[in-house]
Design an enzyme around this catalytic site. Structure first.
Site, mmCIF file in Angstrom:
data_model
loop_
_atom_site.group_PDB
_atom_site.id
_atom_site.type_symbol
_atom_site.label_atom_id
_atom_site.label_comp_id
_atom_site.label_asym_id
_atom_site.label_seq_id
_atom_site.Cartn_x
_atom_site.Cartn_y
_atom_site.Cartn_z
ATOM 1 N N LYS A 1 -19.519 36.346 -23.636
ATOM 2 C CA LYS A 1 -19.713 37.370 -24.666
ATOM 3 C C LYS A 1 -20.652 36.821 -25.734
ATOM 4 C CE LYS A 1 -18.375 38.853 -28.695
ATOM 5 N NZ LYS A 1 -19.548 39.633 -29.060
ATOM 6 N N GLU B 1 -16.951 24.954 -31.621
ATOM 7 C CA GLU B 1 -18.055 24.419 -32.432
ATOM 8 C C GLU B 1 -18.242 25.364 -33.600
ATOM 9 O OE1 GLU B 1 -19.395 21.654 -32.421
ATOM 10 O OE2 GLU B 1 -18.614 20.950 -30.502
ATOM 11 N N CYS C 1 -26.653 25.551 -37.443
ATOM 12 C CA CYS C 1 -25.391 24.900 -37.794
ATOM 13 C C CYS C 1 -25.643 23.471 -38.267
ATOM 14 C CB CYS C 1 -24.436 24.916 -36.621
ATOM 15 S SG CYS C 1 -25.173 24.292 -35.131
ATOM 16 N N GLU D 1 -20.066 26.747 -46.646
ATOM 17 C CA GLU D 1 -21.220 27.039 -45.788
ATOM 18 C C GLU D 1 -21.850 28.362 -46.215
ATOM 19 O OE1 GLU D 1 -20.725 28.218 -41.600
ATOM 20 O OE2 GLU D 1 -22.268 26.751 -41.107
HETATM 21 P P1 NAP Z 1 -18.939 34.440 -35.837
HETATM 22 O O1 NAP Z 1 -18.953 35.621 -36.707
HETATM 23 O O2 NAP Z 1 -17.760 33.543 -35.858
HETATM 24 O O3 NAP Z 1 -19.193 34.999 -34.358
HETATM 25 C C1 NAP Z 1 -19.304 34.138 -33.251
HETATM 26 C C2 NAP Z 1 -18.910 34.905 -32.001
HETATM 27 O O4 NAP Z 1 -17.523 35.238 -32.070
HETATM 28 C C3 NAP Z 1 -19.662 36.214 -31.820
HETATM 29 O O5 NAP Z 1 -19.887 36.435 -30.447
HETATM 30 C C4 NAP Z 1 -18.673 37.230 -32.368
HETATM 31 O O6 NAP Z 1 -18.861 38.540 -31.868
HETATM 32 C C5 NAP Z 1 -17.383 36.638 -31.861
HETATM 33 N N1 NAP Z 1 -16.194 37.128 -32.564
HETATM 34 C C6 NAP Z 1 -16.138 37.832 -33.716
HETATM 35 N N2 NAP Z 1 -14.843 38.108 -34.008
HETATM 36 C C7 NAP Z 1 -14.095 37.570 -33.031
HETATM 37 C C8 NAP Z 1 -12.692 37.518 -32.773
HETATM 38 N N3 NAP Z 1 -11.808 38.061 -33.597
HETATM 39 N N4 NAP Z 1 -12.288 36.887 -31.666
HETATM 40 C C9 NAP Z 1 -13.156 36.300 -30.829
HETATM 41 N N5 NAP Z 1 -14.488 36.331 -31.007
HETATM 42 C C10 NAP Z 1 -14.953 36.951 -32.106
HETATM 43 O O7 NAP Z 1 -20.200 33.491 -36.115
HETATM 44 P P2 NAP Z 1 -21.726 33.915 -36.228
HETATM 45 O O8 NAP Z 1 -21.920 34.616 -37.530
HETATM 46 O O9 NAP Z 1 -22.163 34.569 -34.971
HETATM 47 O O10 NAP Z 1 -22.428 32.489 -36.292
HETATM 48 C C11 NAP Z 1 -22.549 31.751 -37.461
HETATM 49 C C12 NAP Z 1 -21.511 30.645 -37.492
HETATM 50 O O11 NAP Z 1 -21.608 29.880 -36.296
HETATM 51 C C13 NAP Z 1 -21.745 29.658 -38.617
HETATM 52 O O12 NAP Z 1 -20.515 29.306 -39.185
HETATM 53 C C14 NAP Z 1 -22.365 28.447 -37.912
HETATM 54 O O13 NAP Z 1 -22.188 27.224 -38.553
HETATM 55 C C15 NAP Z 1 -21.658 28.493 -36.603
HETATM 56 N N6 NAP Z 1 -22.392 27.765 -35.586
HETATM 57 C C16 NAP Z 1 -21.905 26.567 -35.187
HETATM 58 C C17 NAP Z 1 -22.585 25.826 -34.235
HETATM 59 C C18 NAP Z 1 -22.058 24.507 -33.784
HETATM 60 O O14 NAP Z 1 -22.471 24.035 -32.736
HETATM 61 N N7 NAP Z 1 -21.158 23.884 -34.517
HETATM 62 C C19 NAP Z 1 -23.760 26.333 -33.683
HETATM 63 C C20 NAP Z 1 -24.217 27.565 -34.117
HETATM 64 C C21 NAP Z 1 -23.527 28.288 -35.067
HETATM 65 P P3 NAP Z 1 -19.669 39.639 -32.713
HETATM 66 O O15 NAP Z 1 -21.036 39.085 -32.870
HETATM 67 O O16 NAP Z 1 -19.601 40.835 -31.853
HETATM 68 O O17 NAP Z 1 -18.958 39.765 -34.019
#
Ligand code: NAP
Length: 480
Positions: free
Chosen positions: A172, A247, A281, A382
């Site tokens: 997903k 992650e 990230c 963050e």
């Molecule tokens: P996010 O809002 O947590 O979303 C990540 C994924 O989870 C998306 O596919 C999202 O779907 C899905 N999701 C949303 N609600 C969920 C739920 N209740 N249960 C399961 N999955 C759910 O994060 P983002 O805004 O896409 O990305 C930014 C974050 O990612 C930042 O905090 C960044 O630091 C982190 N990040 C970390 C790394 C690493 O390797 N440490 C790398 C890249 C990014 P939808 O898009 O449909 O909401």
């Protein structure tokens, strides 16, 4: 305009209610329509993955690798178009998008080769005529949930090791930028991956994420995204003893010491803080600068920051694209207001960009706050945007103390020419990814990737470590 379907049991499902994927640099442009998957679709996808598992995991590793090699060739043949699509859906500049698609191709090739090197252990037994060895086996059906900021590379660095190890998957992608992941799945389909091995569902994270965690055949979940959702996934998944790999966020420091290569340090901090709109990230969001060069460094960094060009990433000469969507823009602007209250006016930036083409996108000025208190919210939380907090440190020890005083521990960097400081940093810094005299962002796929503290949980991704998550040992004792 293309409608992008879901991919379940080897079939593209192209009809149903759709949602729009708009270009964050020009919101008049709809880049694609995506068919919304339902929780029932996730169940079907997980069941298809379970049905495909015995044959796929029973296939010889090099055979699985051959399909990944072919998918890499297919992606390569579509390289420019896929990179342009990524810029249009995520906003990063075209050169950055090309770099990311190249990385996805390289990741596929790297793990395709691992299909021929998928080793276990062979050791002598204490007993005569006993042969003992351990082999690695697939864990089963794996759920992959990915964010939008590396919309091609992150799905690829989960898919490739999962598949080559013999697992079957339900992927997903993030709703903000799902086409890039779709293109990887499409390449695998075109490469002839057997039906059910890869399944792709697009739509609301809340609905589909929950359905993935709850799907009966699921054995493990690999998630990249924000801390709160990662924690929720882990809490739910652990009730069923699913393996999790999380992650999550970061508040990555770059320590700048007085003996650094000054110009290179300025460039490294500017690059890590602002490129990709600070939406990496591993981006630097705290520059911790030694007192002896603080004023000179801040002045030079401010000059460098002012020169960065913000705009549509498809245009030549642009350094920084827009925030990915309205929500991300709002978060960034809210934090800039918080920063103004905490630390006074920023030295550079601090505003949404408006007028002309800027009015059509989510553009924000690269923003530099100086003299930030180490405990300020903009130094602790963050932001995930082009906002840098510069903090003064008395000396190296003080800089390390400030750098480690964070709930996060993803990446960290030091800029110094003193080899003892380098090793003090390597052994003392609480982070999983360290760079020395390089930007804090910009990692490769051949070594483990991941952090510590609230940034990561579970086995690392990428490199040989990827198989610690995507496989299990089976140990065999054999009398002959
Ligand atoms: P996010 O809002 O947590 O979303 C990540 C994924 O989870 C998306 O596919 C999202 O779907 C899905 N999701 C949303 N609600 C969920 C739920 N209740 N249960 C399961 N999955 C759910 O994060 P983002 O805004 O896409 O990305 C930014 C974050 O990612 C930042 O905090 C960044 O630091 C982190 N990040 C970390 C790394 C690493 O390797 N440490 C790398 C890249 C990014 P939808 O898009 O449909 O909401």
């Amino acid at each position: 305009m293309q409608t992008f379907g879901n991919y379940i049991n080897g079939e593209w499902i192209n009809s149903g209610e759709t949602f729009e994927n708009r270009n964050p640099a020009n919101t008049d442009e709809v880049v694609g329509l995506h068919v919304k998957a339902s929780a029932a679709d996730v169940e079907k996808a997980a069941d298809a993955a379970a049905a495909a598992l015995p044959k796929w995991s029973g296939m010889a590793g090099p055979g699985r690798g051959a399909i990944l090699f072919k998918a890499a060739e297919i992606l390569d043949s579509r390289f420019d178009a896929i990179a342009a699509e990524m810029t249009r859906e995520e906003g990063k500049t075209y050169p950055e998008a090309k770099g990311e698609v190249r990385r996805s191709i390289n990741i596929l090739r790297y793990f395709a080769g691992e299909g021929s090197r998928f080793t276990g252990h062979l050791v002598p037994s204490e007993r005569d005529r006993v042969h003992m060895f351990a082999i690695r086996k697939a864990i089963g059906v794996v759920g992959l949930i990915t964010p939008w900021n590396f919309p091609s590379a992150i799905p690829t660095w989960k898919l490739a090791p999962a598949l080559v190890a013999g697992n079957t998957v339900v992927l997903k992608p993030a709703s903000a930028a799902p086409i890039s992941a779709y293109r990887i799945v499409e390449a695998l389909h075109d490469a002839g991956i057997p039906k059910g091995v890869v399944n792709f569902v697009c739509g609301s994270g809340g609905t589909l994420g929950k359905a993935i965690v709850e799907a009966k055949p699921m054995k493990a979940i690999s998630f990249t995204g924000s801390v709160d959702i990662g924690k929720w996934i882990h809490a739910e998944a652990s009730k069923r003893l699913l393996r999790t790999q999380l992650e999550m966020g970061g508040k990555n420091p770059t320590i700048v010491l007085a003996d650094c290569d000054f110009n290179a340090a300025v460039e490294n901090v500017a690059n890590a803080a602002y490129f990709s709109t600070g939406q990496k990230c591993t981006a630097t969001s705290r520059a911790i600068v030694e007192d002896a060069i603080y004023d000179k460094f801040v002045a030079a960094l401010a000059e460098r920051t002012k020169k960065l060009k913000v705009g549509n990433g498809m245009e030549a000469g642009i350094d920084i694209g827009p925030a990915v969507d309205e929500g991300a823009l709002k978060t960034i602007l809210d934090y800039i207001e918080i920063g103004k209250k905490e630390s006074g006016a920023p030295l550079v930036g601090g505003n949404r960009l408006t007028g002309g083409a800027y009015d059509k996108g989510y553009f924000v000025e690269p923003t530099l706050f100086a003299d930030v208190n180490e405990n300020a919210r903009i130094a602790q939380e963050e932001i995930f945007g082009p906002v840098l907090a510069v903090i003064r440190a008395k000396d190296f020890e003080d800089a390390m103390r400030i750098a480690n005083a964070s709930p996060f521990g993803l990446s960290a960097s030091v800029q110094t020419t003193n080899v003892s400081r380098v090793f003090d940093f390597v052994y003392g810094m609480e982070a999983g990814l360290l760079t020395v005299n390089l930007p804090s962002a910009g990692v490769e796929y051949q070594l483990p990737f991941g952090g510590t503290k609230e940034s990561s949980f579970g086995p690392k991704e990428q490199g040989p470590a990827a198989f610690d998550f995507y496989s299990d040992y089976k140990t065999i004792y054999l009398k002959y």
